[in-house]
Scaffold this active site. Sequence first.
Site: not given
Length: 215
Positions: A103, A107, A203, A206
């Site tokens: 990503r 934006t 996450d 992770d």
Amino acid sequence: MRTLVVDHPLVSHKLTALRKETTDTPTFRRLADQLVTLLAYEATRDVRVEAIDIQTPVAPTTGVRLRSPQPLVVPILRAGLGMLDGMLRLLPTAEVGFLGMMRNEETLEASTYAERLPDDLSGRQCYVLDPMLATGGTLAAAIHFLTDRGADDITAICLLAAPEGCARLEQELDGLDVPVTVVTAAMDERLNEKGYIVPGLGDAGDRLYGSAGSH
């Protein structure tokens, strides 16, 4: 779009252990692997099969086998890789493709940085592996990428989902004439201001691979 939250005691049990902050990386990997296999059992309920005549030691009979072309399993890099073995345990004859998406933090749009997929996916059922359906942007982009190549049936398997992500996914896929199903272990409460699922599990990348692999 259809959303299926798998309601099963073993799914809830393993997900609870995944959520715990004290669960170490090796245990997290093992639990994620087991949980994906349970989710895959539900996700493949509509996998395409064809009739086949066989001979048992006792008598002839008719059974089924997976229909050609074989299903395509597509983990979204990098965290989706941690779900691949659990999926292939149930679908060992499936082909595997890879899709790397990230990503843009300015934006907020998802872009493809790597892909290893057949050029023509016409008539293929695809199973997309992405641990977290959070904002929904990456998964929506991945689904469009696959349908642009001809995929005609897509199931996304996610460990967790957020209502905001499902809503955005439905919006982004509006008008898409391809059946899409999301299979998840739980629909959590919400996203926080950082886009993390709450209560979530942190996450996923992770926790699967350690923070050294973060990008």
